[in-house]
Design an enzyme around this catalytic site. Sequence first.
Site, PDB file in Angstrom:
ATOM      1  N   SER A   1       0.949  -1.299  -0.178  1.00  0.00           N
ATOM      2  CA  SER A   1      -0.068  -0.112   0.293  1.00  0.00           C
ATOM      3  C   SER A   1       0.702   1.128   0.006  1.00  0.00           C
ATOM      4  O   SER A   1       1.946   0.894   0.534  1.00  0.00           O
ATOM      5  CB  SER A   1      -0.748   0.083   1.087  1.00  0.00           C
ATOM      6  OG  SER A   1      -1.493   0.994   1.430  1.00  0.00           O
TER       7      SER A   1
ATOM      8  N   TYR B   1      -2.274  -2.436  10.389  1.00  0.00           N
ATOM      9  CA  TYR B   1      -2.352  -2.544   8.991  1.00  0.00           C
ATOM     10  C   TYR B   1      -0.788  -1.809   8.256  1.00  0.00           C
ATOM     11  O   TYR B   1      -0.567  -2.475   7.579  1.00  0.00           O
ATOM     12  CB  TYR B   1      -3.019  -1.444   8.342  1.00  0.00           C
ATOM     13  CG  TYR B   1      -3.598  -1.750   6.677  1.00  0.00           C
ATOM     14  CD1 TYR B   1      -3.963  -2.552   6.283  1.00  0.00           C
ATOM     15  CD2 TYR B   1      -3.257  -0.498   6.967  1.00  0.00           C
ATOM     16  CE1 TYR B   1      -4.448  -3.304   4.868  1.00  0.00           C
ATOM     17  CE2 TYR B   1      -3.583  -0.933   4.453  1.00  0.00           C
ATOM     18  CZ  TYR B   1      -4.603  -1.473   3.655  1.00  0.00           C
ATOM     19  OH  TYR B   1      -4.496  -1.953   2.584  1.00  0.00           O
TER      20      TYR B   1
HETATM   21  N1  LIG Z   1      -8.618  -0.763  -1.478  1.00  0.00           N
HETATM   22  C1  LIG Z   1      -7.651   0.031  -1.483  1.00  0.00           C
HETATM   23  O1  LIG Z   1      -7.846   1.381  -1.049  1.00  0.00           O
HETATM   24  C2  LIG Z   1      -6.139  -0.682  -1.628  1.00  0.00           C
HETATM   25  C3  LIG Z   1      -5.456   0.418  -1.119  1.00  0.00           C
HETATM   26  C4  LIG Z   1      -3.954   0.098  -0.930  1.00  0.00           C
HETATM   27  C5  LIG Z   1      -3.498  -1.584  -0.665  1.00  0.00           C
HETATM   28  N2  LIG Z   1      -4.820  -2.492  -1.105  1.00  0.00           N
HETATM   29  C6  LIG Z   1      -4.848  -3.913  -0.323  1.00  0.00           C
HETATM   30  O2  LIG Z   1      -5.046  -4.696  -1.229  1.00  0.00           O
HETATM   31  C7  LIG Z   1      -5.490  -5.577  -0.694  1.00  0.00           C
HETATM   32  C8  LIG Z   1      -7.143  -6.308  -1.728  1.00  0.00           C
HETATM   33  O3  LIG Z   1      -7.924  -4.932  -1.100  1.00  0.00           O
HETATM   34  P1  LIG Z   1      -8.666  -5.069  -1.906  1.00  0.00           P
HETATM   35  O4  LIG Z   1      -9.750  -2.673  -0.942  1.00  0.00           O
HETATM   36  O5  LIG Z   1      -9.985  -5.045  -3.116  1.00  0.00           O
HETATM   37  O6  LIG Z   1     -10.140  -5.565  -0.065  1.00  0.00           O
HETATM   38  P2  LIG Z   1     -11.609  -6.169   0.330  1.00  0.00           P
HETATM   39  O7  LIG Z   1     -11.497  -6.187   1.023  1.00  0.00           O
HETATM   40  O8  LIG Z   1     -12.578  -5.751  -1.457  1.00  0.00           O
HETATM   41  O9  LIG Z   1     -11.402  -7.599  -0.725  1.00  0.00           O
HETATM   42  C9  LIG Z   1     -10.739  -8.787   0.182  1.00  0.00           C
HETATM   43  C10 LIG Z   1     -10.337 -10.095  -0.273  1.00  0.00           C
HETATM   44  O10 LIG Z   1      -9.489 -10.469   0.359  1.00  0.00           O
HETATM   45  C11 LIG Z   1     -10.202 -11.634   1.015  1.00  0.00           C
HETATM   46  N3  LIG Z   1     -10.031 -12.768   2.219  1.00  0.00           N
HETATM   47  C12 LIG Z   1      -9.808 -11.433   3.398  1.00  0.00           C
HETATM   48  N4  LIG Z   1      -8.715 -12.497   4.216  1.00  0.00           N
HETATM   49  C13 LIG Z   1      -8.224 -14.216   3.602  1.00  0.00           C
HETATM   50  C14 LIG Z   1      -8.270 -14.717   3.988  1.00  0.00           C
HETATM   51  N5  LIG Z   1      -7.812 -15.136   5.604  1.00  0.00           N
HETATM   52  N6  LIG Z   1      -8.112 -15.507   3.472  1.00  0.00           N
HETATM   53  C15 LIG Z   1      -8.417 -15.665   2.118  1.00  0.00           C
HETATM   54  N7  LIG Z   1      -9.045 -14.273   2.076  1.00  0.00           N
HETATM   55  C16 LIG Z   1      -8.922 -13.332   2.260  1.00  0.00           C
HETATM   56  C17 LIG Z   1     -11.736 -11.220   1.224  1.00  0.00           C
HETATM   57  O11 LIG Z   1     -13.092 -12.724   1.747  1.00  0.00           O
HETATM   58  C18 LIG Z   1     -11.801 -10.279  -0.349  1.00  0.00           C
HETATM   59  O12 LIG Z   1     -12.793 -10.767  -1.230  1.00  0.00           O
HETATM   60  C19 LIG Z   1      -5.310  -5.700   0.482  1.00  0.00           C
HETATM   61  O13 LIG Z   1      -4.859  -5.847   1.153  1.00  0.00           O
HETATM   62  C20 LIG Z   1      -5.283  -4.290   1.444  1.00  0.00           C
HETATM   63  O14 LIG Z   1      -4.330  -3.950   1.837  1.00  0.00           O
HETATM   64  C21 LIG Z   1      -5.962  -2.026  -0.792  1.00  0.00           C
END
Ligand SMILES: NC(=O)c1ccc[n+]([C@@H]2O[C@H](COP(=O)([O-])OP(=O)(O)OC[C@H]3O[C@@H](n4cnc5c(N)ncnc54)[C@H](O)[C@@H]3O)[C@@H](O)[C@H]2O)c1
Length: 256
Positions: A138, A151
């Site tokens: 991130s 986080y």
């Molecule tokens: N959304 C943002 O703004 C953002 C920004 C920077 C980084 N990220 C990172 O990107 C990644 C995805 O984020 P997102 O926003 O798409 O999240 P999201 O919550 O929309 O989707 C995440 C998915 O991961 C799955 N998941 C959670 N725990 C799990 C586990 N223990 N085993 C298997 N699957 C699991 C969930 O069921 C979900 O389908 C994350 O690592 C997040 O930290 C997100």
Amino acid sequence: MSFEDKTIIITGGAKGIGAGCAEIFYRQNGNVVVLDLDEETGQAFCNDLGDRARFIKCDVSRKQQVKQAIGQVVSAFGGVDVLVNNAGILQYSKVTDTSEEDWDRILDVNVKGAFLCAKYAIPHMVAGGSGIVVNMSSVQAFVTQTNVAPYVTSKSALIGLTRSIAVDYAPEVRSVAICPGGVDTPLNRAAFQQSPNPSKVRQETIDLHLVERMAQPGDIGELVAFVASDKGSFINGQPIRIDGGMGIKIAGSKTD
Ligand SMILES: NC(=O)c1ccc[n+]([C@@H]2O[C@H](COP(=O)([O-])OP(=O)(O)OC[C@H]3O[C@@H](n4cnc5c(N)ncnc54)[C@H](O)[C@@H]3O)[C@@H](O)[C@H]2O)c1
């Protein structure tokens, strides 16, 4: 770019950024395997993608489940070419109000999950002669908002893991960390709902980005696919920011 005859594992690929990545790899003819806890959404998503997509229910923080899932992928497709360690969870808390249980839960999913998937996928990449581990970090590994200590710690750790994989498994295996800014996903939408005024917080988040929008999952997926492709073959061991200018905007405003 073509991922024909390549097998791509995407953790947390049932929705959000992971689903955005899965769609792009699938469109480029890859075999796509989604590992996620959310069976209903993940299975429906993979059914919609088509017959080169598979869903495997897996908690990435559990060793036996990861080992078994990667074994299933190798039995079905013969190997692993790309691992996208994308599953992640977010909680708002500072160090002093984070319980030990919450700390462990966040680090277990966000860091141990990436370690376990890499541990069981890399031997198949080495055996196949090439591969890449993409870790979803991130922009918060570099510029940090308040109240997200576990986080931010987890996202920073992924950059170290990326470097270690790159140096330990070169030249066959590369590793890259992707560092998004705000992405319009269920994770972010749920985070906004925790505030008394979700639409205000959403707008404030948008305003953090020089491009005056949040990313869509596909924006991140395009970068992940490029990095994983032959065209990205000189990129290794590095974090890459894809943040709409958020990092420099925040850094700039602090020095005003
Ligand atoms: N959304 C943002 O703004 C953002 C920004 C920077 C980084 N990220 C990172 O990107 C990644 C995805 O984020 P997102 O926003 O798409 O999240 P999201 O919550 O929309 O989707 C995440 C998915 O991961 C799955 N998941 C959670 N725990 C799990 C586990 N223990 N085993 C298997 N699957 C699991 C969930 O069921 C979900 O389908 C994350 O690592 C997040 O930290 C997100």
